[in-house]
Design a protein around this motif. Structure first.
Motif, PDB file in Angstrom:
ATOM      1  N   MET A   1       0.843  -1.174   0.000  1.00  0.00           N
ATOM      2  CA  MET A   1       0.000   0.000   0.000  1.00  0.00           C
ATOM      3  C   MET A   1       0.891   1.241   0.000  1.00  0.00           C
ATOM      4  O   MET A   1       1.990   1.223   0.509  1.00  0.00           O
ATOM      5  N   SER A   2       0.343   2.303  -0.524  1.00  0.00           N
ATOM      6  CA  SER A   2       1.118   3.540  -0.622  1.00  0.00           C
ATOM      7  C   SER A   2       0.387   4.676   0.083  1.00  0.00           C
ATOM      8  O   SER A   2      -0.775   4.552   0.470  1.00  0.00           O
ATOM      9  N   LEU A   3       1.075   5.785   0.214  1.00  0.00           N
ATOM     10  CA  LEU A   3       0.463   6.959   0.822  1.00  0.00           C
ATOM     11  C   LEU A   3      -0.738   7.429   0.012  1.00  0.00           C
ATOM     12  O   LEU A   3      -1.737   7.883   0.573  1.00  0.00           O
ATOM     13  N   GLU A   4      -0.661   7.287  -1.296  1.00  0.00           N
ATOM     14  CA  GLU A   4      -1.757   7.713  -2.160  1.00  0.00           C
ATOM     15  C   GLU A   4      -3.032   6.906  -1.885  1.00  0.00           C
ATOM     16  O   GLU A   4      -4.135   7.427  -1.995  1.00  0.00           O
ATOM     17  N   THR A   5      -2.868   5.644  -1.529  1.00  0.00           N
ATOM     18  CA  THR A   5      -4.024   4.796  -1.247  1.00  0.00           C
ATOM     19  C   THR A   5      -4.902   5.403  -0.169  1.00  0.00           C
ATOM     20  O   THR A   5      -6.128   5.360  -0.243  1.00  0.00           O
ATOM     21  N   PHE A   6      -4.280   5.995   0.856  1.00  0.00           N
ATOM     22  CA  PHE A   6      -5.013   6.567   1.975  1.00  0.00           C
ATOM     23  C   PHE A   6      -5.095   8.092   1.907  1.00  0.00           C
ATOM     24  O   PHE A   6      -5.500   8.746   2.862  1.00  0.00           O
ATOM     25  N   ASN A   7      -4.696   8.645   0.759  1.00  0.00           N
ATOM     26  CA  ASN A   7      -4.729  10.087   0.539  1.00  0.00           C
ATOM     27  C   ASN A   7      -3.926  10.839   1.605  1.00  0.00           C
ATOM     28  O   ASN A   7      -4.371  11.831   2.159  1.00  0.00           O
TER      29      ASN A   7
END
Length: 81
Positions: A1-7
């Motif tokens: 998972m990335s930072l973008e996944t969780f905004n």
């Protein structure tokens, strides 16, 4: 998972700048002082329940000088009117 996944946005301050974490650190200090100081929890479940109760009390019953002597819930409600 990335930072973008969780905004989630990364910090834009310089390395070693303490101001990004100031609010979080102040909150941890309050929790340690008001909830956990000189207490031993018998289980993780007890800690979890006590923390849940504390956060509920903190947000709904504890008045805050910085919020004009209102609770965070009252303050947020007034600001959204």
């Amino acid at each position: 998972m990335s930072l973008e996944t969780f905004n989630i946005k990364i910090s834009l301050s310089k390395n070693g700048c303490p101001y990004d974490n100031a609010v979080a650190e102040a909150t941890y200090k309050i929790i340690k002082t008001e909830l956990a100081y000189n207490r031993v929890f018998s289980s993780f479940e007890e800690l979890e329940m006590e923390l849940f109760n504390y956060v509920n009390w903190y947000n709904n019953h504890r008045i805050h000088r910085s919020l004009n002597y209102m609770t965070p819930v009252e303050y947020k409600s007034k600001m959204s009117e």
